[in-house]
Motif scaffolding. Structure first.
Motif, PDB file in Angstrom:
ATOM      1  N   GLU A 160       4.717  10.227  -9.359  1.00 39.91           N
ATOM      2  CA  GLU A 160       4.198   9.961 -10.774  1.00 39.91           C
ATOM      3  C   GLU A 160       3.669  11.781 -10.949  1.00 39.91           C
ATOM      4  OE1 GLU A 160       2.360   6.850 -11.971  1.00 39.91           O
ATOM      5  OE2 GLU A 160       4.405   5.473 -12.100  1.00 39.91           O
ATOM      6  N   GLU A 217       4.192   5.788  -5.485  1.00 39.45           N
ATOM      7  CA  GLU A 217       4.586   5.917  -6.517  1.00 39.45           C
ATOM      8  C   GLU A 217       3.881   7.076  -7.411  1.00 39.45           C
ATOM      9  OE1 GLU A 217       4.817   1.957  -8.431  1.00 39.45           O
ATOM     10  OE2 GLU A 217       6.617   1.994  -7.474  1.00 39.45           O
ATOM     11  N   THR A 218       2.423   6.696  -6.583  1.00 35.93           N
ATOM     12  CA  THR A 218       1.485   7.275  -7.668  1.00 35.93           C
ATOM     13  C   THR A 218       1.430   8.694  -6.784  1.00 35.93           C
ATOM     14  OG1 THR A 218       0.005   5.615  -6.599  1.00 35.93           O
ATOM     15  CG2 THR A 218      -1.230   7.779  -7.308  1.00 35.93           C
ATOM     16  N   ILE A 228       4.288   1.517  -0.774  1.00 39.10           N
ATOM     17  CA  ILE A 228       4.752   1.771  -2.214  1.00 39.10           C
ATOM     18  C   ILE A 228       3.798   2.237  -2.998  1.00 39.10           C
ATOM     19  CG2 ILE A 228       5.908   0.281  -4.016  1.00 39.10           C
ATOM     20  CD1 ILE A 228       6.888  -1.583  -2.022  1.00 39.10           C
ATOM     21  N   LEU A 229       2.492   1.845  -3.229  1.00 40.76           N
ATOM     22  CA  LEU A 229       1.599   2.393  -4.161  1.00 40.76           C
ATOM     23  C   LEU A 229       1.436   3.583  -3.971  1.00 40.76           C
ATOM     24  CD1 LEU A 229      -0.345   0.977  -6.507  1.00 40.76           C
ATOM     25  CD2 LEU A 229      -2.139   0.798  -4.548  1.00 40.76           C
ATOM     26  N   GLU A 246      -7.076   5.430  -5.849  1.00 40.38           N
ATOM     27  CA  GLU A 246      -6.274   4.248  -5.968  1.00 40.38           C
ATOM     28  C   GLU A 246      -6.971   3.444  -4.539  1.00 40.38           C
ATOM     29  OE1 GLU A 246      -3.888   3.298  -7.216  1.00 40.38           O
ATOM     30  OE2 GLU A 246      -3.212   4.827  -8.573  1.00 40.38           O
ATOM     31  N   CYS A 282       0.857  -1.275  -0.306  1.00 36.85           N
ATOM     32  CA  CYS A 282      -0.199   0.527  -0.046  1.00 36.85           C
ATOM     33  C   CYS A 282       0.993   0.788  -0.257  1.00 36.85           C
ATOM     34  CB  CYS A 282      -0.961  -0.102   1.662  1.00 36.85           C
ATOM     35  SG  CYS A 282      -1.980  -0.886   1.011  1.00 36.85           S
TER      36      CYS A 282
END
Lengths: 66, 305
Positions: A25, A21-22, A17-18, A60, A15
Motif C-alpha cells: 500500500e 499488504e502494508t 500477508i499483513l 504492525e 503475519c
C-alpha cells in the motif's frame, strides 16, 4: 532498489500477508515478497526511504533486525 | 444495529489486523468488534454485510452469518461412503496404503529365497517386525502423501496439529519397530530422524510454529517409540504391537478427516497429489533403507533373540 529485511515476530501465514499488504500500500513500493522472517522489497528511493519501510513494518508489531 | 459474522479461521492478532485493514476500507461501516472466531459489524445494512463477507472471504478466511457446524464423525463416515467424488483424494490415500503394503510384502517374498532366508532364524527374529515395518511405512507414507497434496497454508492451530501428528506418529511407529530389532539407540535415531523430517515437511504449512511443533514431536515420538519396545521386550511385546499399531493408524486416519474439515470443507483449496508411481518408488526406497538397518545394522546388547 532491492532490499531484504530480516523480520522477527512473524509466526504464521497471516503475519506474512499483513506485512505484504502494508508494504504494497505504500507509495514508492514497486513489488514485495514476504516469507517467514524475510521481506524482499523493490522500491523507488526517490519516493520512499528505507527507514519509512522499517517504520511501517514495526508499526504492525514486528521487529526489523538491522 | 449490529451483525455477527462467523470467521472460524481468524485465530490470531495478525488475522484480525488483516480483517481490520480490509474492513476499514468499507464505506458505510461504522466499526466492528472482534471476538473469538467471529466479528460483529456495527451495522445491519445487508449490502454492507454482504460486502464485508466478500472482503473477508477474499482475504482467505471463511465467513458466514451462520456458524460453521462441524459434521459428526458418524455423519462424516457416512458421507465418505456415499459421496465418492468429494472424498476422492482420501479414497486414493486408503488405496495407496493398501498398494504400498502389498508391494512391500511382495518384494520381501521375492527376496526371501535368495537373500532373507540366509539370515539365521529370519522368520522367528524378523518376521513380525518386517510386517509391522511394512504397515508403518505404508500408512505413514500415504498419510504424508495426503497432507502434502494440499497446496495451501493453514492456520497456526491446524498446522501445528498436522506437524505434531505426523512427527509424533512417524517417530512412535518407526522407533518402536526398529527399537524392537536393533535396540534403543538405533531405534531412537531412526524414529527421531524420520519423525523430525515428517514433522517439518507437514508442519511448515503454517510457518515456524508448525515446523517447531513437528520437530519436537519427532524427537519425542522417535525416542519414546524405541523406549516402548525396549522396555516391553520381555513383557508381551508381540501381544502389545497389534493394539499399538491399530491406535496409531486410527490417529493418522483421524488426521485425514480433521484436515478435510479444517482445510478443505467450504473452501476452495488446490489439492494436487504426487502420482502413484512416484509415491510407491519413494515408499520402496524408505522401506529398503529401514529394512537394511533392521537386518544388517548394529544391534544393542540389550536386545537378544
Amino acid at each position: 532498489m532491492n532490499k531484504k529485511f530480516v523480520i522477527s515476530g512473524m509466526h504464521c501465514p497471516s503475519c506474512a500477508i499483513l506485512i505484504k499488504e502494508t508494504l504494497d500500500e505504500m507509495e514508492g513500493v514497486e513489488s514485495c515478497a514476504v516469507e517467514e522472517g524475510l521481506a524482499t522489497v523493490r522500491f523507488d528511493e526517490r519516493k520512499i526511504s528505507e527507514k519509512s519501510l522499517i517504520s511501517a513494518i514495526e508499526a504492525e508489531g514486528y521487529k526489523v533486525n538491522q | 444495529m449490529s451483525t455477527k459474522i462467523f470467521v472460524p479461521d481468524a485465530e490470531c492478532d495478525s488475522c484480525f489486523r488483516i480483517l481490520e485493514k480490509r474492513l476499514g476500507k468499507l464505506h458505510g461501516l461504522d466499526g466492528f468488534k472482534k471476538g473469538t472466531n467471529e466479528i460483529t459489524l456495527l451495522t445491519d445494512d445487508p449490502a454492507i454485510v454482504k460486502q464485508a463477507i466478500h472482503l473477508i472471504t477474499a482475504a482467505g478466511f471463511r465467513a458466514s452469518l451462520d456458524p460453521f457446524n462441524r459434521m459428526s464423525i458418524r455423519h462424516r463416515i457416512k458421507e465418505f461412503f456415499s459421496n465418492k467424488s468429494k472424498y476422492l483424494l482420501e479414497r486414493r490415500m486408503f488405496l495407496y496404503t493398501l498398494y504400498a503394503f502389498i508391494l512391500l510384502t511382495a518384494l520381501e517374498v521375492i527376496a526371501y529365497p535368495g537373500l532373507l532366508s540366509k539370515i539365521p532364524n529370519f522368520m522367528g527374529t524378523y518376521g513380525w517386525w518386517l510386517f509391522y515395518l511394512n504397515v508403518s511405512v505404508a500408512t505413514l507414507g500415504a498419510a504424508l502423501w495426503h497432507v502434502a497434496a494440499h497446496k495451501t497454508t493453514t492456520t497456526c492451530m491446524v498446522g501445528m496439529m498436522i506437524g505434531m501428528t505426523i512427527g509424533m506418529q512417524t517417530g512412535m511407529m518407526i522407533g518402536a519397530v526398529i527399537g524392537a530389532t536393533n535396540g534403543f539407540f538405533i531405534g531412537s535415531m531412526a524414529g527421531m530422524f524420520l519423525g523430525v523430517i515428517g514433522g517439518v515437511i507437514t508442519g511448515k504449512s503454517c510457518g515456524l510454529m508448525g515446523v517447531m511443533e513437528g520437530m519436537m514431536a519427532g524427537v519425542m515420538g522417535g525416542t519414546m517409540g524405541a523406549m516402548i519396545s525396549v522396555m516391553m521386550f520381555s513383557d508381551h511385546l508381540l501381544w502389545f504391537m497389534p493394539f499399538y499399531m491399530i491406535f496409531n493408524i486410527i490417529i493418522l486416519w483421524g488426521l485425514t478427516f480433521m484436515l478435510f474439515e479444517e482445510v478443505v470443507e467450504e473452501k476452495e483449496v488446490m489439492r494436487r497429489a504426487v502420482d502413484a508411481e512416484t509415491f510407491l518408488a519413494l515408499i520402496v526406497i524408505i522401506a529398503t533403507i529401514l529394512g537394511a538397518i533392521m537386518l544388517y545394522g548394529p544391534t544393542s546388547a540389550l536386545i537378544s533373540f
